[in-house]
Design an enzyme around this catalytic site. Sequence first.
Site, PDB file in Angstrom:
ATOM      1  CE  LYS A  22      -2.808   0.840   3.703  1.00 52.94           C
ATOM      2  NZ  LYS A  22      -2.467   2.155   4.301  1.00 52.94           N
ATOM      3  CB  SER A  23       3.814   2.266   2.033  1.00 53.50           C
ATOM      4  OG  SER A  23       3.238   2.115   3.299  1.00 53.50           O
ATOM      5  NE  ARG A  27       6.200   6.535   0.897  1.00 52.99           N
ATOM      6  CZ  ARG A  27       5.304   6.344   1.873  1.00 52.99           C
ATOM      7  NH1 ARG A  27       4.202   5.645   1.643  1.00 52.99           N
ATOM      8  NH2 ARG A  27       5.510   6.847   3.075  1.00 52.99           N
ATOM      9  CD  GLN A 169       0.668   8.370   7.114  1.00 53.38           C
ATOM     10  OE1 GLN A 169       0.068   9.165   7.828  1.00 53.38           O
ATOM     11  NE2 GLN A 169       0.158   7.204   6.770  1.00 53.38           N
ATOM     12  CG  ASP A 315       0.639   0.012   9.680  1.00 55.39           C
ATOM     13  OD1 ASP A 315       0.381   0.831  10.578  1.00 55.39           O
ATOM     14  OD2 ASP A 315       1.031   0.352   8.551  1.00 55.39           O
ATOM     15  CE  LYS A 342      -0.191   4.239  13.134  1.00 51.54           C
ATOM     16  NZ  LYS A 342       0.653   4.931  12.149  1.00 51.54           N
ATOM     17  NE  ARG A 388      -2.608  -1.988   8.263  1.00 53.52           N
ATOM     18  CZ  ARG A 388      -2.368  -2.462   7.031  1.00 53.52           C
ATOM     19  NH1 ARG A 388      -2.571  -3.736   6.758  1.00 53.52           N
ATOM     20  NH2 ARG A 388      -1.919  -1.668   6.072  1.00 53.52           N
TER      21      ARG A 388
HETATM   22  O1  SPQ Z   1      -2.559   5.472   5.327  1.00 54.40           O
HETATM   23  P1  SPQ Z   1      -2.973   5.164   6.723  1.00 54.40           P
HETATM   24  O2  SPQ Z   1      -4.453   5.264   6.860  1.00 54.40           O
HETATM   25  O3  SPQ Z   1      -2.247   5.978   7.761  1.00 54.40           O
HETATM   26  O4  SPQ Z   1      -2.597   3.611   6.963  1.00 54.40           O
HETATM   27  C1  SPQ Z   1      -1.841   2.872   7.967  1.00 54.40           C
HETATM   28  C2  SPQ Z   1      -2.395   1.391   7.880  1.00 54.40           C
HETATM   29  O5  SPQ Z   1      -2.627   0.727   8.874  1.00 54.40           O
HETATM   30  O6  SPQ Z   1      -2.508   0.936   6.743  1.00 54.40           O
HETATM   31  C3  SPQ Z   1      -1.947   3.433   9.385  1.00 54.40           C
HETATM   32  F1  SPQ Z   1      -3.085   3.450   9.896  1.00 54.40           F
HETATM   33  O7  SPQ Z   1      -0.460   2.765   7.601  1.00 54.40           O
HETATM   34  C4  SPQ Z   1       0.486   3.846   7.646  1.00 54.40           C
HETATM   35  C5  SPQ Z   1       1.566   3.521   8.667  1.00 54.40           C
HETATM   36  O8  SPQ Z   1       1.038   3.315   9.952  1.00 54.40           O
HETATM   37  C6  SPQ Z   1       1.099   3.980   6.271  1.00 54.40           C
HETATM   38  C7  SPQ Z   1       2.378   4.732   6.239  1.00 54.40           C
HETATM   39  C8  SPQ Z   1       2.945   5.190   4.958  1.00 54.40           C
HETATM   40  O9  SPQ Z   1       2.596   4.641   3.895  1.00 54.40           O
HETATM   41  O10 SPQ Z   1       3.789   6.120   4.986  1.00 54.40           O
HETATM   42  C9  SPQ Z   1       3.106   4.994   7.396  1.00 54.40           C
HETATM   43  C10 SPQ Z   1       2.634   4.629   8.748  1.00 54.40           C
HETATM   44  O11 SPQ Z   1       2.051   5.763   9.368  1.00 54.40           O
HETATM   45  P2  SPQ Z   1       2.926   6.882  10.117  1.00 54.40           P
HETATM   46  O12 SPQ Z   1       1.901   7.758  10.756  1.00 54.40           O
HETATM   47  O13 SPQ Z   1       3.766   6.162  11.114  1.00 54.40           O
HETATM   48  O14 SPQ Z   1       3.724   7.597   9.124  1.00 54.40           O
END
Ligand code: SPQ
Length: 427
Positions: A22-23, A27, A169, A315, A342, A388
């Site tokens: 997903k990440s 991107r 993020q 996650d 989250k 999740r």
């Molecule tokens: O995109 P979203 O909603 O924040 O999704 C989550 C997930 O569980 O899928 C968190 F709820 O993943 C984030 C992750 O926790 C995805 C992510 C990224 O792609 O950069 C980074 C993580 O969040 P953070 O706040 O630590 O940067």
Amino acid sequence: MTKKVVERVQQLKGTIKVPGDKSISHRAVMFGAIANGTTTVEGFLPGEDCLSTISCFQKLGVKIEQEEESVTVHGKGWEGLRESSEILDVGNSGTTTRLMLGILATRPFHSIVIGDASIAKRPMARVTAPLKQMGAQIDGRNEGDFTPLAIRGGQTKAINYMSPVASAQVKSAILLAGLQSEGVTTVTEPHKSRDHTERMLKAFGVELEENELSVSVRGGQALQGQHVVVPGDISSAAFFLVAGAIIPNSEIKLMNVGVNTTRTGIIDVLLQMGAELEITNEKIINEERMADLTIRTSKLNGIEIGGEIIPRLIDEIPVIAILATQANGTTIIKDAQELKVKETNRIDTVVNQLKLLGANIEATEDGMIIHGPTLLSGGKVASFGDHRIGMSMAIAGLVANQPVEIDEIEAVDVSYPNFFQHLEELI
Ligand code: SPQ
């Protein structure tokens, strides 16, 4: 709202290819949108979150074609983005919200960003405050902490930012704004968060300087469109890694899973708990490492999880809680306050839902304590709209002594639309 009943199984056996990361999928679309030339994406995750990213950048004037796991982004550089006459709806996706704000901070036009009820509760000041320091105008409830947000970007200046949280993020939003700012922007974090942004920016031709906990980027760099191959998502693989370890007579092979070390905390935890896990066929594509993972039924022991490993498995903590209910002894999860911000407060939702199934689990200020092993009972639980949590409850149902009914199960579409189809294939 859809309900799903999951029943105990005797074994799980077979091979599956989990959906794209997903990440990395987010991107690939965003970087393709600000790059010059065409970006093609192979293995894209067609989950709701990544589709929200596509839809937002289409509204910003970028031509993007998507067919299942294949995406083509016709980037025309930073200048190709246009003011949208429509609201940019991020749905349930924190990544779309925060990274897109970093990009919009440097664009000299007005945008409105909204999301669903969960997004409206998630803190955005962690990105809007540093972006405002860089020169962007951002407003929203509680001084720009909550959506809906209005943003007008423009000429931004570099900052040297010490982030109070380890968050990819936050790091990514600031680095993306830094790419169009005067001077060198540096982000330093307390622990290293996932580094997909750094790796993919390099693949798109950007020069970065990385030290242990800091990343710096000089403004004025252009991105060049690329072909991106997305590995399988280790956060999605985690559900089947846990299921394979706790269900009797099981052996599951997961193909081409991303094993970037900033994401492999779940592998470290499984091995430390005593799981029979094999990693084979390792390779690196587009700066990202991937491998096949084979998990077999295992005898597990409780452990303590905290410190630098937390951002490497944040996650996966909901499903690690299920794993811990089946391990011998006590598992302590600490330093994980980030779980509270989250899609739901994942300390509360995990603990409350698992208690309904008879788990011996208690919440703490920064995590949870689980005593195992417990034969989980059946019952009614809910995802509370958190993908999740929905999938973790399904894994709990596979080892419970009575059926588990999960409400709001449609939330799994956010990151793993074919989760139940894959589960069926393994039964
Ligand atoms: O995109 P979203 O909603 O924040 O999704 C989550 C997930 O569980 O899928 C968190 F709820 O993943 C984030 C992750 O926790 C995805 C992510 C990224 O792609 O950069 C980074 C993580 O969040 P953070 O706040 O630590 O940067």
